[in-house]
Design a protein around this motif. Sequence first.
Motif, PDB file in Angstrom:
ATOM      1  N   ARG A  20       1.755  51.975 -61.895  1.00 36.80           N
ATOM      2  CA  ARG A  20       2.318  53.215 -63.358  1.00 36.80           C
ATOM      3  C   ARG A  20       1.298  53.814 -63.654  1.00 36.80           C
ATOM      4  O   ARG A  20       2.016  54.793 -63.413  1.00 36.80           O
ATOM      5  CB  ARG A  20       2.701  51.840 -64.280  1.00 36.80           C
ATOM      6  CG  ARG A  20       3.546  52.980 -65.224  1.00 36.80           C
ATOM      7  CD  ARG A  20       4.339  52.751 -66.916  1.00 36.80           C
ATOM      8  NE  ARG A  20       4.573  51.214 -65.761  1.00 36.80           N
ATOM      9  CZ  ARG A  20       6.333  51.404 -66.167  1.00 36.80           C
ATOM     10  NH1 ARG A  20       6.757  52.630 -66.027  1.00 36.80           N
ATOM     11  NH2 ARG A  20       7.069  50.675 -65.515  1.00 36.80           N
ATOM     12  N   THR A  21       0.060  54.009 -63.193  1.00 37.33           N
ATOM     13  CA  THR A  21      -0.529  54.814 -64.669  1.00 37.33           C
ATOM     14  C   THR A  21      -1.517  55.844 -63.051  1.00 37.33           C
ATOM     15  O   THR A  21      -0.694  56.829 -63.405  1.00 37.33           O
ATOM     16  CB  THR A  21      -1.550  54.092 -64.669  1.00 37.33           C
ATOM     17  OG1 THR A  21      -1.424  53.356 -65.551  1.00 37.33           O
ATOM     18  CG2 THR A  21      -2.428  55.350 -65.434  1.00 37.33           C
TER      19      THR A  21
ATOM     20  N   SER B  76       0.744  45.640 -61.975  1.00 31.09           N
ATOM     21  CA  SER B  76       1.771  47.014 -62.072  1.00 31.09           C
ATOM     22  C   SER B  76       1.335  48.129 -63.361  1.00 31.09           C
ATOM     23  O   SER B  76       1.868  47.934 -63.154  1.00 31.09           O
ATOM     24  CB  SER B  76       2.928  45.777 -62.920  1.00 31.09           C
ATOM     25  OG  SER B  76       4.015  46.848 -63.984  1.00 31.09           O
ATOM     26  N   ASP B  77       1.200  48.071 -63.922  1.00 33.11           N
ATOM     27  CA  ASP B  77       0.272  48.914 -65.288  1.00 33.11           C
ATOM     28  C   ASP B  77      -0.260  49.545 -63.892  1.00 33.11           C
ATOM     29  O   ASP B  77      -0.489  50.855 -64.446  1.00 33.11           O
ATOM     30  CB  ASP B  77      -0.806  48.195 -66.467  1.00 33.11           C
ATOM     31  CG  ASP B  77       0.321  47.450 -67.499  1.00 33.11           C
ATOM     32  OD1 ASP B  77       1.319  47.270 -67.882  1.00 33.11           O
ATOM     33  OD2 ASP B  77      -0.554  46.770 -67.958  1.00 33.11           O
TER      34      ASP B  77
END
Length: 118
Positions: free
Chosen positions: A15-16, A11-12
């Motif tokens: 997102r980035t 997820s991170d």
Amino acid sequence: MHAIYDDLGGSDGVRTAVTVMYHRIAADPELAPWFDGVDTDRLKAHQRAFLAAAFGGPQVFTGRSIPEAHGGMAITDDAFDRVVSALMTALADLGVAKEAVNTVGERLEGMRGDIVGA
């Protein structure tokens, strides 16, 4: 089954990557006009959900189909290539393995016919 989603950093990472991709798009004079007047926060959230689902993440994508979302937009092959390049460059710059970046590119290439309309 190992998902490309994990190679992207979960997820991170997604997102980035999406944030970096849209910064690149906004800075590209050929692409930026395509996004004038678009709610980019909403678009980024939609893009994160789509990519997470498309690459084996736990999210369920409930948005419009690819042809519905891009129909009537007259997206060119050049614009498609530039957006895909922006994402792939963002992933590479974030340290995603070359094999995973190439897999992303191959999967997106498979969607060209549903996105390009000009």
